[in-house]
Motif scaffolding. Sequence first.
Motif, PDB file in Angstrom:
ATOM      1  N   UNK A  25      -3.066  -2.145  19.670  1.00 22.22           N
ATOM      2  CA  UNK A  25      -2.538  -1.069  18.829  1.00 22.22           C
ATOM      3  C   UNK A  25      -1.015  -1.000  18.913  1.00 22.22           C
ATOM      4  N   UNK A  26      -0.472  -1.124  20.129  1.00 21.01           N
ATOM      5  CA  UNK A  26       0.982  -1.010  20.301  1.00 21.01           C
ATOM      6  C   UNK A  26       1.743  -2.053  19.496  1.00 21.01           C
ATOM      7  N   UNK A  27       1.101  -3.172  19.226  1.00 24.79           N
ATOM      8  CA  UNK A  27       1.748  -4.235  18.461  1.00 24.79           C
ATOM      9  C   UNK A  27       2.029  -3.811  17.029  1.00 24.79           C
ATOM     10  N   UNK A  28       1.205  -2.910  16.506  1.00 28.23           N
ATOM     11  CA  UNK A  28       1.270  -2.592  15.085  1.00 28.23           C
ATOM     12  C   UNK A  28       1.869  -1.240  14.764  1.00 28.23           C
ATOM     13  N   UNK A  29       2.022  -0.384  15.747  1.00 25.02           N
ATOM     14  CA  UNK A  29       2.503   0.963  15.458  1.00 25.02           C
ATOM     15  C   UNK A  29       3.940   1.137  15.939  1.00 25.02           C
ATOM     16  N   UNK A  30       4.531   2.261  15.578  1.00 29.81           N
ATOM     17  CA  UNK A  30       5.881   2.597  16.006  1.00 29.81           C
ATOM     18  C   UNK A  30       5.869   4.073  16.402  1.00 29.81           C
ATOM     19  N   UNK A  31       6.492   4.399  17.521  1.00 30.92           N
ATOM     20  CA  UNK A  31       6.406   5.753  18.055  1.00 30.92           C
ATOM     21  C   UNK A  31       7.612   6.620  17.710  1.00 30.92           C
ATOM     22  N   UNK A  32       8.427   6.186  16.772  1.00 24.46           N
ATOM     23  CA  UNK A  32       9.600   6.979  16.411  1.00 24.46           C
ATOM     24  C   UNK A  32       9.224   8.260  15.673  1.00 24.46           C
ATOM     25  N   UNK A  41       0.835  -1.204   0.000  1.00 28.78           N
ATOM     26  CA  UNK A  41       0.000   0.000   0.000  1.00 28.78           C
ATOM     27  C   UNK A  41       0.867   1.250   0.000  1.00 28.78           C
ATOM     28  N   UNK A  42       0.385   2.286  -0.649  1.00 32.31           N
ATOM     29  CA  UNK A  42       1.122   3.547  -0.657  1.00 32.31           C
ATOM     30  C   UNK A  42       1.144   4.204   0.707  1.00 32.31           C
ATOM     31  N   UNK A  43       0.155   3.925   1.527  1.00 33.89           N
ATOM     32  CA  UNK A  43      -0.035   4.787   2.687  1.00 33.89           C
ATOM     33  C   UNK A  43       0.790   4.379   3.892  1.00 33.89           C
ATOM     34  N   UNK A  44       1.167   5.364   4.682  1.00 36.37           N
ATOM     35  CA  UNK A  44       1.996   5.142   5.856  1.00 36.37           C
ATOM     36  C   UNK A  44       1.318   4.197   6.841  1.00 36.37           C
ATOM     37  N   UNK A  45       2.123   3.657   7.732  1.00 35.81           N
ATOM     38  CA  UNK A  45       1.637   2.719   8.738  1.00 35.81           C
ATOM     39  C   UNK A  45       0.443   3.288   9.511  1.00 35.81           C
ATOM     40  N   UNK A  46       0.571   4.544   9.973  1.00 35.64           N
ATOM     41  CA  UNK A  46      -0.494   5.153  10.765  1.00 35.64           C
ATOM     42  C   UNK A  46      -1.741   5.430   9.966  1.00 35.64           C
ATOM     43  N   UNK A  47      -1.572   5.982   8.768  1.00 35.54           N
ATOM     44  CA  UNK A  47      -2.719   6.259   7.903  1.00 35.54           C
ATOM     45  C   UNK A  47      -3.461   4.964   7.553  1.00 35.54           C
ATOM     46  N   UNK A  48      -2.721   3.963   7.083  1.00 29.03           N
ATOM     47  CA  UNK A  48      -3.354   2.725   6.638  1.00 29.03           C
ATOM     48  C   UNK A  48      -4.133   2.068   7.773  1.00 29.03           C
ATOM     49  N   UNK A  49      -3.622   2.183   8.989  1.00 28.36           N
ATOM     50  CA  UNK A  49      -4.291   1.544  10.133  1.00 28.36           C
ATOM     51  C   UNK A  49      -5.695   2.080  10.356  1.00 28.36           C
ATOM     52  N   UNK A  50      -5.981   3.311   9.899  1.00 24.86           N
ATOM     53  CA  UNK A  50      -7.297   3.926  10.113  1.00 24.86           C
ATOM     54  C   UNK A  50      -8.355   3.445   9.116  1.00 24.86           C
ATOM     55  N   UNK A  51      -7.903   2.954   7.958  1.00 21.44           N
ATOM     56  CA  UNK A  51      -8.840   2.639   6.891  1.00 21.44           C
ATOM     57  C   UNK A  51      -9.297   1.193   6.919  1.00 21.44           C
ATOM     58  N   UNK A  52      -8.732   0.422   7.835  1.00 23.39           N
ATOM     59  CA  UNK A  52      -9.017  -1.008   7.933  1.00 23.39           C
ATOM     60  C   UNK A  52      -9.681  -1.287   9.277  1.00 23.39           C
ATOM     61  N   UNK A  53     -10.514  -2.295   9.380  1.00 21.81           N
ATOM     62  CA  UNK A  53     -11.227  -2.539  10.642  1.00 21.81           C
ATOM     63  C   UNK A  53     -10.502  -3.449  11.616  1.00 21.81           C
ATOM     64  N   UNK A  54      -9.234  -3.780  11.354  1.00 21.57           N
ATOM     65  CA  UNK A  54      -8.601  -4.877  12.078  1.00 21.57           C
ATOM     66  C   UNK A  54      -7.527  -4.478  13.067  1.00 21.57           C
ATOM     67  N   UNK A  55      -6.827  -3.364  12.865  1.00 12.33           N
ATOM     68  CA  UNK A  55      -5.595  -3.124  13.606  1.00 12.33           C
ATOM     69  C   UNK A  55      -5.715  -2.114  14.749  1.00 12.33           C
ATOM     70  N   UNK A  56      -6.718  -1.237  14.734  1.00 12.82           N
ATOM     71  CA  UNK A  56      -6.837  -0.212  15.769  1.00 12.82           C
ATOM     72  C   UNK A  56      -8.091  -0.389  16.622  1.00 12.82           C
ATOM     73  N   UNK A  57      -8.759  -1.513  16.525  1.00 12.12           N
ATOM     74  CA  UNK A  57     -10.036  -1.639  17.221  1.00 12.12           C
ATOM     75  C   UNK A  57      -9.885  -2.038  18.685  1.00 12.12           C
ATOM     76  N   UNK A  58      -8.741  -2.636  19.059  1.00 16.75           N
ATOM     77  CA  UNK A  58      -8.503  -3.040  20.447  1.00 16.75           C
ATOM     78  C   UNK A  58      -7.315  -2.260  20.976  1.00 16.75           C
ATOM     79  N   UNK A  59      -7.511  -1.429  21.997  1.00 18.93           N
ATOM     80  CA  UNK A  59      -6.403  -0.606  22.512  1.00 18.93           C
ATOM     81  C   UNK A  59      -5.164  -1.406  22.879  1.00 18.93           C
TER      82      UNK A  59
END
Length: 488
Positions: free
Chosen positions: A269-276, A248-266
Amino acid sequence: MSFKIAIIGAGSVGFTKKLFTDILCVPEFKGIEFALTDVSEHNLQMIKAILDRIVEANKLPTKVTATTDRRKALEGARYVISCVRVGGLEAYADDIRIPLKYGIDQCVGDTICAGGILYGQRNIPVILDFCKDIREVAETDAKFLNYANPMAMNTWAAIEYGKVDTVGLCHGVQHGAEQIAEVLGAKSPRELDYVCSGINHQTWFIELRLNGREIGKDELVAAFEAHPVYSRQEKLRIDVLKRFGVYSTESNGHLSEYLPWYRKRPDEIARWIDMSDWIHGETGGYLRYSTETRNWFETEYPQFLEAASKPIDPSKRSNEHASHILEALETNRVYRGHFNVKNDGVITNLPQDAIVESPGFVDRFGINMAAGITLPEACAATCISSINVQRMSVHAAISGDIDLLKLAVLHDPLVGAVSTPEEVWQMVDEMVVAQAAWLPQFAHAVPAAKERLSKSRVKTREWAGAAWRSVRSIEELRAEKAALKQAG
């Protein structure tokens, strides 16, 4: 050559400066006119001073004007560029913070999801005002280049209801291609040839060739997983690549918002994102970044003005599409890029009324899209979910139908994965009331929304999200910049 370019929202100082210098890298464009307009007189004067300094330092005949009278700025313009943010950071903060009360954790919130949909409701009436002025006072058949988000909704409204020749422009495809070229060991992104297609912020690299050699899924996965930085920053994006078979073209954070799977459980979320950096999934990351950027610019303005005295360097022309499109249209030097347009046969397995982002070529005859592209089924399914939300959102913004607006939010993939219908109904009421100053089409619905809110029993929570960071002070930003300079 002599023609006029109007920039609406020119108070977006850094981006306006980039567009300006990019366009003046075209030798034939030295004598054109730029008309800047914005609702902020303060920002207008800052950017005009910077652009005047550039013109003076480079001894150019370029004319720069600035006015808060948008219609005056558009008079006689051949090209109109929009980079507006209706409601500014005040309304944008509501786009992030109110949904958090209902468990919806967004990184950016400017495309779909609860924040992006409300952003569209604020923008679309204003976009239609722009279109009316373009039809009435700009050059006949003037072209409208929209950079403002939510890209698809704004472009959809301008084409379908504004009746203006419009193209939506974004840089996500270029940035994704640069990443792919890097992980594959290319010496330059130009070694990578690709077909990237879909909808804005959900575009997919469906064909990849490096120096003529086809790149498959397994090689690409291995390359990303071996990269010392992207393997950490793009975990979600790599997971989607493994499952969908395309990047996908979109950044990790952007893409996570458009899908129903990765940001639905608080707790997930930490498993899939990076805070750098904010763009990799931080809660409200772009809101924090935008706030810090505004504060930094206001404080450091004298340094920005001083930097404007340097000569324009054509070798540093950016890959933003606008200057290349204008060059192709005016000089017939052909440009290939990725553009947001009405589908109409461009992508075979997406709705024909949708705004798609796909390859095209520009010359003096206009923007000519490559037609007949078919997306992989999983990519098409994901895009269609967003398109259905975009369509309802556009219609709600046009009609002022608050019930349709609630249905649009309810059908958003991430919202639907997190919230109940009762929660969505109350959340939309709360957002419409909070943003009433920028939502004239819903003025009739605000009193009833307030009444419902006064009687509601839906529970909310005070929550900063799974990965919230506070806005840094100017002193902290200076210290960080100094540390980076010393380290590098």
